[in-house]
Design a protein around this motif. Structure first.
Motif, PDB file in Angstrom:
ATOM      1  N   VAL A 190       0.830  -1.206   0.000  1.00 41.81           N
ATOM      2  CA  VAL A 190       0.000   0.000   0.000  1.00 41.81           C
ATOM      3  C   VAL A 190       0.871   1.266   0.000  1.00 41.81           C
ATOM      4  O   VAL A 190       0.555   2.257  -0.675  1.00 41.81           O
ATOM      5  N   ASN A 191       1.994   1.213   0.739  1.00 40.00           N
ATOM      6  CA  ASN A 191       2.870   2.392   0.850  1.00 40.00           C
ATOM      7  C   ASN A 191       3.660   2.671  -0.424  1.00 40.00           C
ATOM      8  O   ASN A 191       4.120   3.793  -0.637  1.00 40.00           O
ATOM      9  N   SER A 192       3.833   1.662  -1.273  1.00 38.19           N
ATOM     10  CA  SER A 192       4.650   1.850  -2.478  1.00 38.19           C
ATOM     11  C   SER A 192       4.032   2.918  -3.377  1.00 38.19           C
ATOM     12  O   SER A 192       2.861   2.849  -3.741  1.00 38.19           O
ATOM     13  N   GLN A 210      -7.897   2.240   0.822  1.00 38.06           N
ATOM     14  CA  GLN A 210      -6.622   1.532   1.022  1.00 38.06           C
ATOM     15  C   GLN A 210      -6.732   0.061   0.619  1.00 38.06           C
ATOM     16  O   GLN A 210      -5.786  -0.513   0.073  1.00 38.06           O
ATOM     17  N   GLN A 211      -7.893  -0.534   0.884  1.00 35.51           N
ATOM     18  CA  GLN A 211      -8.123  -1.924   0.456  1.00 35.51           C
ATOM     19  C   GLN A 211      -8.064  -2.040  -1.068  1.00 35.51           C
ATOM     20  O   GLN A 211      -7.411  -2.928  -1.614  1.00 35.51           O
ATOM     21  N   ASP A 212      -8.747  -1.111  -1.740  1.00 32.05           N
ATOM     22  CA  ASP A 212      -8.750  -1.118  -3.214  1.00 32.05           C
ATOM     23  C   ASP A 212      -7.341  -0.895  -3.761  1.00 32.05           C
ATOM     24  O   ASP A 212      -6.943  -1.522  -4.754  1.00 32.05           O
ATOM     25  N   SER A 213      -6.598  -0.013  -3.114  1.00 27.08           N
ATOM     26  CA  SER A 213      -5.235   0.280  -3.551  1.00 27.08           C
ATOM     27  C   SER A 213      -4.354  -0.970  -3.431  1.00 27.08           C
ATOM     28  O   SER A 213      -3.551  -1.259  -4.331  1.00 27.08           O
ATOM     29  N   TYR A 214      -4.523  -1.718  -2.338  1.00 28.03           N
ATOM     30  CA  TYR A 214      -3.740  -2.938  -2.127  1.00 28.03           C
ATOM     31  C   TYR A 214      -4.025  -3.969  -3.219  1.00 28.03           C
ATOM     32  O   TYR A 214      -3.100  -4.544  -3.808  1.00 28.03           O
TER      33      TYR A 214
END
Length: 460
Positions: A190-192, A210-214
């Motif tokens: 997620v942080n990338s 954040q879930q979608d981003s992961y």
């Protein structure tokens, strides 16, 4: 009089035929007795594809050529529709050419092809797993893509994406209940590329965003791993098909004679029967119907329970369509038994266009990966493909004592590699190896899907 240089070199047909022309010239260059032959088109495509995409990236938003450049970048130099069209034509022609002998080959060596199909894909998966575990920093999502790319299998990429999307969605929702090691792995993804830095201490649960981003970043990593290693896997198979018989001193002419004896079972071939078996010179209706039936076969999904589903895809379906209908010979007024020389011309033309498109689409990614941060996955893909090919060769040749004509095709089938098969047909100057390819391909496809899913579960 005005000549628009940018629009000219962005034209897909200019790029394709320039790659074929330059590639065929390069393929004619000989180093002692070795030359790349028709596979030189792939290398020309890689070279041209890299510089064309680099040129497209040089345009700024203020440039009047910016939209044309972005269109080229978005479609990956050559539209995927052209890629699939010539792939289907090439593989259907291979199926029809191999259909005469496929029944006899499968009857005599069927179980060996099953073993090779699963052996090659298993060894590739095991090698990917061992290499991944030895890396100081694991990137489990790129590894799933690296395996499917090294084995040049698009259906297994689909299986990897489906598995990753399913597991990452579940893990993201249950973030708070996961062990700290898994939490940290998720947060690293997620942080990338993000300005906000999430830690285990400041993150109790993930927001929907954040879930979608992961899930999106994990899926993108699978695609990146596949894109990096796909051309590397293809190059390994191409080089293996060009050099293995020389390294291990295999006499191709003797192997061809042995193959002919295997096919005839010691009975002389009657010239009249042979002439009649050729059927017609070419039947457009029959060829189109074989491709159409193949696409239907390739789109059928077979459920595998908790492991997801399996399908032969475009390549496998087109191959099966050509083999099945070609072995039938004729249905009413529709002929599937066509003159070998005509099919060989069609096969060669479509192969060279296909190789050019592969090179053009992947040239930029290959160079950037080799010179950038993707070098690790280039090495993983290279070793994975090499070990898988050698496992198939050593077991097939020295344990099963298989004829090289059949075994070489089976290795390409086990690697689900169409470009390597094209090189092999050029090296052998014969289409006989296509029978081994066609007999092994379906089992390799099943193995690829299964081992891709299992590999992800183990690395995760």
């Amino acid at each position: 009089m005005f000549f628009n240089f940018t629009e000219f070199i962005f034209n897909p047909f200019v790029l394709i035929f320039a790659s074929i022309f330059l590639g065929m010239l390069f393929g004619k260059l000989k180093i002692k007795s070795f030359s790349f032959g028709g596979s030189g088109v792939l290398f020309a495509g890689l070279f041209i594809g890299y510089f064309v995409l680099k040129y497209a990236h040089s345009f700024t938003e203020s440039s009047e050529k910016y939209l044309s450049a972005q269109a080229l970048i978005t479609k990956g130099v050559i539209d995927n529709l052209l890629f699939n069209t010539f792939l289907v034509l090439f593989v259907t022609a291979i199926g029809l050419l191999a259909s005469n002998s496929i029944k006899k080959v499968v009857k005599k060596y069927g179980f060996q092809f099953v073993i090779l199909g699963f052996l090659i894909t298993f060894v590739g998966a095991a090698t990917s797993y061992v290499l991944t575990e030895s890396l100081p920093q694991k990137d489990i999502f790129k590894v799933s893509g690296t395996y499917s790319g090294a084995m040049t299998s698009s259906p297994s990429l689909a299986a990897a994406l489906e598995t990753v999307q399913s597991t990452t969605t579940k893990d993201a929702k249950n973030f708070s209940s996961l062990p700290d090691t898994e939490k940290q792995m998720i947060l690293d993804v997620v942080n990338s590329g993000s300005e906000e830095v999430l830690t285990i201490e400041n993150t109790v649960d993930l927001t929907q965003e954040q879930q979608d981003s992961y899930v999106q970043k994990a899926s993108a990593d699978v695609g990146i791993g596949h894109s990096i290693s796909f051309p590397i896997g293809s190059l390994v198979v191409i080089i293996a098909m060009s050099f293995l018989h020389k390294i291990f001193r295999i006499d191709i002419e003797k192997e061809k004679e042995e193959f002919a004896r295997i096919m005839s079972d010691g009975t002389p071939v009657n010239e009249t029967d042979n002439k009649s078996s050729k059927g017609v010179l070419f039947d457009v209706t029959g060829f189109a119907f074989a491709a159409f039936v193949g696409l239907i076969i390739g789109s059928i999904e077979i459920p595998l329970g908790s492991l997801g589903s399996f399908s032969l895809g475009t390549t496998g379906g087109a191959l099966m369509g050509g083999l099945l209908l070609g072995s039938m010979g004729k249905i009413g007024f529709i002929n599937f038994r066509m003159d070998d020389k005509v099919l060989q011309v069609l096969r060669t033309l479509c192969l060279e266009i296909f190789l050019a498109i592969v090179g053009l689409r992947y040239g930029y990614g290959v160079v950037e990966s080799i010179t950038g941060s993707g070098l690790t996955f280039v090495v993983v893909g290279l070793i994975t493909a090499f070990v898988a090919v050698m496992a198939g060769f050593l077991v097939g040749r020295y344990v099963m004592k298989m004829n090289w004509i059949l075994l070489s095709g089976a290795i390409c089938g086990g690697m689900t590699n169409t470009t390597g098969m094209g090189t092999l047909l050029d090296v052998l100057d014969s289409d006989d190896a296509a029978t081994g390819y066609g007999a092994t391909f379906p089992f390799a496809m099943i193995g690829m899907v299964l081992f891709t899913i299992i590999l992800h579960q183990f690395t995760a």
